[in-house]
Design an enzyme around this catalytic site. Structure first.
Site, PDB file in Angstrom:
ATOM      1  N   LYS A  99       7.315  12.042   1.228  1.00  0.00           N
ATOM      2  CA  LYS A  99       6.342  11.651   2.257  1.00  0.00           C
ATOM      3  C   LYS A  99       6.993  11.373   3.615  1.00  0.00           C
ATOM      4  O   LYS A  99       6.290  11.148   4.605  1.00  0.00           O
ATOM      5  CB  LYS A  99       5.578  10.402   1.798  1.00  0.00           C
ATOM      6  CG  LYS A  99       4.886  10.546   0.446  1.00  0.00           C
ATOM      7  CD  LYS A  99       3.748  11.516   0.499  1.00  0.00           C
ATOM      8  CE  LYS A  99       3.045  11.636  -0.855  1.00  0.00           C
ATOM      9  NZ  LYS A  99       2.355  10.401  -1.265  1.00  0.00           N
ATOM     10  N   GLY A 102      -5.178   7.632   4.144  1.00  0.00           N
ATOM     11  CA  GLY A 102      -6.588   7.970   4.011  1.00  0.00           C
ATOM     12  C   GLY A 102      -6.898   9.087   3.048  1.00  0.00           C
ATOM     13  O   GLY A 102      -8.066   9.427   2.862  1.00  0.00           O
ATOM     14  N   LEU A 103      -5.871   9.656   2.400  1.00  0.00           N
ATOM     15  CA  LEU A 103      -6.144  10.713   1.430  1.00  0.00           C
ATOM     16  C   LEU A 103      -7.014  10.185   0.295  1.00  0.00           C
ATOM     17  O   LEU A 103      -7.849  10.897  -0.260  1.00  0.00           O
ATOM     18  CB  LEU A 103      -4.831  11.278   0.885  1.00  0.00           C
ATOM     19  CG  LEU A 103      -4.952  12.509  -0.011  1.00  0.00           C
ATOM     20  CD1 LEU A 103      -5.583  13.675   0.750  1.00  0.00           C
ATOM     21  CD2 LEU A 103      -3.590  12.910  -0.565  1.00  0.00           C
ATOM     22  N   GLY A 104      -6.830   8.904  -0.023  1.00  0.00           N
ATOM     23  CA  GLY A 104      -7.631   8.286  -1.075  1.00  0.00           C
ATOM     24  C   GLY A 104      -9.006   7.851  -0.623  1.00  0.00           C
ATOM     25  O   GLY A 104      -9.812   7.391  -1.436  1.00  0.00           O
ATOM     26  N   ASP A 162       0.847  -1.188   0.000  1.00  0.00           N
ATOM     27  CA  ASP A 162       0.000   0.000   0.000  1.00  0.00           C
ATOM     28  C   ASP A 162       0.885   1.242   0.000  1.00  0.00           C
ATOM     29  O   ASP A 162       2.110   1.149   0.176  1.00  0.00           O
ATOM     30  CB  ASP A 162      -0.908  -0.006   1.231  1.00  0.00           C
ATOM     31  CG  ASP A 162      -2.201   0.754   1.024  1.00  0.00           C
ATOM     32  OD1 ASP A 162      -2.285   1.537   0.054  1.00  0.00           O
ATOM     33  OD2 ASP A 162      -3.129   0.582   1.836  1.00  0.00           O
ATOM     34  N   GLY A 163       0.276   2.391  -0.180  1.00  0.00           N
ATOM     35  CA  GLY A 163       0.981   3.659  -0.082  1.00  0.00           C
ATOM     36  C   GLY A 163       0.687   4.324   1.247  1.00  0.00           C
ATOM     37  O   GLY A 163       0.025   3.758   2.118  1.00  0.00           O
ATOM     38  N   GLU A 209      -8.396  -0.375   4.055  1.00  0.00           N
ATOM     39  CA  GLU A 209      -6.945  -0.559   4.072  1.00  0.00           C
ATOM     40  C   GLU A 209      -6.481  -1.105   5.418  1.00  0.00           C
ATOM     41  O   GLU A 209      -5.619  -1.985   5.470  1.00  0.00           O
ATOM     42  CB  GLU A 209      -6.251   0.765   3.760  1.00  0.00           C
ATOM     43  CG  GLU A 209      -6.371   1.186   2.305  1.00  0.00           C
ATOM     44  CD  GLU A 209      -5.852   2.578   2.031  1.00  0.00           C
ATOM     45  OE1 GLU A 209      -5.553   2.874   0.866  1.00  0.00           O
ATOM     46  OE2 GLU A 209      -5.756   3.380   2.973  1.00  0.00           O
ATOM     47  N   ASP A 211       0.429   8.615   3.114  1.00  0.00           N
ATOM     48  CA  ASP A 211       0.489  10.061   2.910  1.00  0.00           C
ATOM     49  C   ASP A 211       1.646  10.694   3.676  1.00  0.00           C
ATOM     50  O   ASP A 211       2.163  11.730   3.282  1.00  0.00           O
ATOM     51  CB  ASP A 211      -0.837  10.702   3.331  1.00  0.00           C
ATOM     52  CG  ASP A 211      -2.010  10.099   2.584  1.00  0.00           C
ATOM     53  OD1 ASP A 211      -1.917   9.951   1.350  1.00  0.00           O
ATOM     54  OD2 ASP A 211      -3.020   9.747   3.221  1.00  0.00           O
TER      55      ASP A 211
END
Length: 241
Positions: free
Chosen positions: A130, A104-106, A89-90, A112, A92
């Protein structure tokens, strides 16, 4: 400006490829959501096509599910595969050392975190911008729609400044139908403590604070992909729990 963005884009693709290389034949993999996660999914699609890689994936959003399925990745869910080998995963914002994250920006933070909790390993892919000594970004907090204003007031009593994502006229809704409050706390001195306090509030579903979850972070930087691991102190603390 365009050249700089293209360079960062290339770095993120390299880190995504490094993360995708951790996936082995026969694994069940959690797929994150967001721009960096999309690069990871694209890299896995290439491996499926070129190497006949056999995997099953649990996506964390409709968007990720559509991309993976269209690329030939077999999808499953936690009902059929309750334990995942690896999630990629990415994030922020990431604190090197502790590997505390804000996500959670997405808008997919709940799914997730559910997928991350079901995984033996969580690998995070970010670009170097980041990384931060402290968590400072607004914390996305997923809340139920009913009485969200009361929930926002409770968050304010904890020192946060909650803002409804999308505004009242057209609020953003998660795939689960909930709302998100982006809550500014300034520099967060105690991320685990804040996470606990937020989750005690009635109406809060989940927070974008991911604490003690990442096994490693792959950071894309001009010099290449750097691997960040939890500090020895953090690993000892986790083992004591």
């Amino acid at each position: 400006m365009g050249g700089e963005l293209a360079e960062v884009d290339g770095q993120k693709r390299a880190a995504a490829a490094a993360a995708a290389a951790l996936v082995e034949d026969g694994m069940t993999v959690g797929l994150g959501t967001g721009s960096t996660a999309a690069y990871v999914i694209a890299a896995l699609i290439r491996r499926v096509a070129e190497e006949s890689l056999r995997i099953e994936a649990v996506p964390t959003s409709i968007r990720s599910a559509e991309q993976a399925s269209a690329g030939g990745i077999s999808l499953t869910d936690l009902g059929h595969q309750p334990r995942l080998d690896l999630t990629i995963d990415g994030a922020d914002q990431v604190v090197p050392g502790s590997l505390d994250l804000i996500k959670g920006l997405g808008g997919a933070l709940l799914r997730e975190k559910i997928v991350a909790a079901a995984s033996a390993r969580l690998v995070i892919v970010v670009d170097g911008r980041k990384l931060s000594d402290r968590l400072t970004l607004p914390v996305p907090v997923e809340v139920v729609e009913f009485g969200w204003q009361a929930t926002a007031r409770k968050i304010a009593e904890l020192g946060g400044q909650p803002v409804l994502r999308g505004g009242e006229a057209a609020p953003f809704r998660t795939d689960g139908g909930n709302l998100i409050l982006d809550c500014t706390f300034g520099t967060i001195a105690d991320p685990p403590g804040l996470d606990r306090m937020l989750k005690l509030l009635v109406g809060v579903v989940e927070t974008g604070l991911f604490i003690d979850r990442a096994e490693r972070v792959l950071a894309a930087e001009p010099g290449g992909v750097r691997t960040l691991l939890p500090s020895a102190r953090t690993r000892e603390d986790q083992g004591a729990r």
